[in-house]
Design a protein around this motif. Structure first.
Motif, PDB file in Angstrom:
ATOM      1  N   LYS A 151       0.830  -1.205   0.000  1.00 26.16           N
ATOM      2  CA  LYS A 151       0.000   0.000   0.000  1.00 26.16           C
ATOM      3  C   LYS A 151       0.867   1.259   0.000  1.00 26.16           C
ATOM      4  O   LYS A 151       0.569   2.221  -0.695  1.00 26.16           O
ATOM      5  N   LEU A 152       1.921   1.225   0.786  1.00 30.82           N
ATOM      6  CA  LEU A 152       2.815   2.375   0.888  1.00 30.82           C
ATOM      7  C   LEU A 152       3.484   2.662  -0.461  1.00 30.82           C
ATOM      8  O   LEU A 152       3.582   3.817  -0.876  1.00 30.82           O
ATOM      9  N   GLU A 153       3.893   1.629  -1.150  1.00 29.23           N
ATOM     10  CA  GLU A 153       4.519   1.798  -2.458  1.00 29.23           C
ATOM     11  C   GLU A 153       3.544   2.429  -3.453  1.00 29.23           C
ATOM     12  O   GLU A 153       3.920   3.284  -4.255  1.00 29.23           O
ATOM     13  N   LYS A 154       2.276   2.020  -3.396  1.00 33.28           N
ATOM     14  CA  LYS A 154       1.252   2.602  -4.280  1.00 33.28           C
ATOM     15  C   LYS A 154       1.048   4.085  -3.973  1.00 33.28           C
ATOM     16  O   LYS A 154       0.922   4.902  -4.883  1.00 33.28           O
ATOM     17  N   LYS A 155       1.010   4.418  -2.685  1.00 32.48           N
ATOM     18  CA  LYS A 155       0.824   5.816  -2.297  1.00 32.48           C
ATOM     19  C   LYS A 155       2.011   6.671  -2.738  1.00 32.48           C
ATOM     20  O   LYS A 155       1.829   7.786  -3.220  1.00 32.48           O
ATOM     21  N   ILE A 156       3.207   6.151  -2.565  1.00 33.04           N
ATOM     22  CA  ILE A 156       4.411   6.881  -2.978  1.00 33.04           C
ATOM     23  C   ILE A 156       4.376   7.127  -4.482  1.00 33.04           C
ATOM     24  O   ILE A 156       4.661   8.225  -4.949  1.00 33.04           O
ATOM     25  N   LYS A 157       4.001   6.106  -5.231  1.00 30.95           N
ATOM     26  CA  LYS A 157       3.927   6.229  -6.689  1.00 30.95           C
ATOM     27  C   LYS A 157       2.886   7.287  -7.096  1.00 30.95           C
ATOM     28  O   LYS A 157       3.097   8.047  -8.038  1.00 30.95           O
ATOM     29  N   LYS A 158       1.786   7.330  -6.376  1.00 32.43           N
ATOM     30  CA  LYS A 158       0.727   8.300  -6.660  1.00 32.43           C
ATOM     31  C   LYS A 158       1.166   9.728  -6.310  1.00 32.43           C
ATOM     32  O   LYS A 158       0.801  10.684  -6.986  1.00 32.43           O
ATOM     33  N   LEU A 159       1.962   9.875  -5.257  1.00 29.96           N
ATOM     34  CA  LEU A 159       2.377  11.201  -4.790  1.00 29.96           C
ATOM     35  C   LEU A 159       3.599  11.759  -5.519  1.00 29.96           C
ATOM     36  O   LEU A 159       3.848  12.967  -5.468  1.00 29.96           O
ATOM     37  N   GLU A 160       4.352  10.929  -6.203  1.00 29.56           N
ATOM     38  CA  GLU A 160       5.561  11.393  -6.891  1.00 29.56           C
ATOM     39  C   GLU A 160       5.293  12.527  -7.887  1.00 29.56           C
ATOM     40  O   GLU A 160       6.003  13.532  -7.886  1.00 29.56           O
ATOM     41  N   PRO A 161       4.273  12.418  -8.762  1.00 26.71           N
ATOM     42  CA  PRO A 161       4.017  13.534  -9.687  1.00 26.71           C
ATOM     43  C   PRO A 161       3.639  14.825  -8.954  1.00 26.71           C
ATOM     44  O   PRO A 161       4.004  15.918  -9.384  1.00 26.71           O
ATOM     45  N   LEU A 162       2.935  14.701  -7.843  1.00 25.18           N
ATOM     46  CA  LEU A 162       2.570  15.886  -7.069  1.00 25.18           C
ATOM     47  C   LEU A 162       3.804  16.524  -6.441  1.00 25.18           C
ATOM     48  O   LEU A 162       3.909  17.750  -6.381  1.00 25.18           O
TER      49      LEU A 162
END
Length: 109
Positions: free
Chosen positions: A2-13
């Motif tokens: 889950k943490l990896e998915k969140k990090i991936k989602k937040l990288e562009p931001l």
């Protein structure tokens, strides 16, 4: 996982934030089109400015306008004109919030 998915989602931001020169600028995660506006209670929140005109007798909405900026006195007359076109009738009275008060509006209404 889950943490990896969140990090991936937040990288562009994160990259978007790094490109902004103004440190007070915010990014709206839920609706990027909504600008941050100061509300009547003093809080600042992502918002749209929504105005409606309605018939006082029946309460029927006769015109709607949504903008990305706060109230301006110049917003009143186009809303009244839209209401006249939509209802097919000129209005005997127009009442509006004091934020729409201006000499030009009083003269034309």
């Amino acid at each position: 996982m889950k943490l990896e998915k969140k990090i991936k989602k937040l990288e562009p931001l994160q990259k978007q934030l790094e490109q902004i020169a103004d440190r007070k600028k915010r990014i709206n995660l839920t609706d990027p089109d909504a600008p941050v506006m100061r509300l009547k209670d003093g809080r600042s929140r992502p918002s749209y400015n929504h105005q409606t005109a309605r018939d006082d007798k029946c309460g029927v909405v006769t015109a709607v306008e949504t903008s990305l900026s706060g109230d301006k006195s110049d917003d009143l007359l186009p809303l009244v004109d839209q209401s006249v076109r939509n209802s097919g009738r000129h209005h005997d009275e127009v009442s509006a919030d004091s934020g729409f008060g201006s000499y030009n509006n009083l003269e034309k209404v």
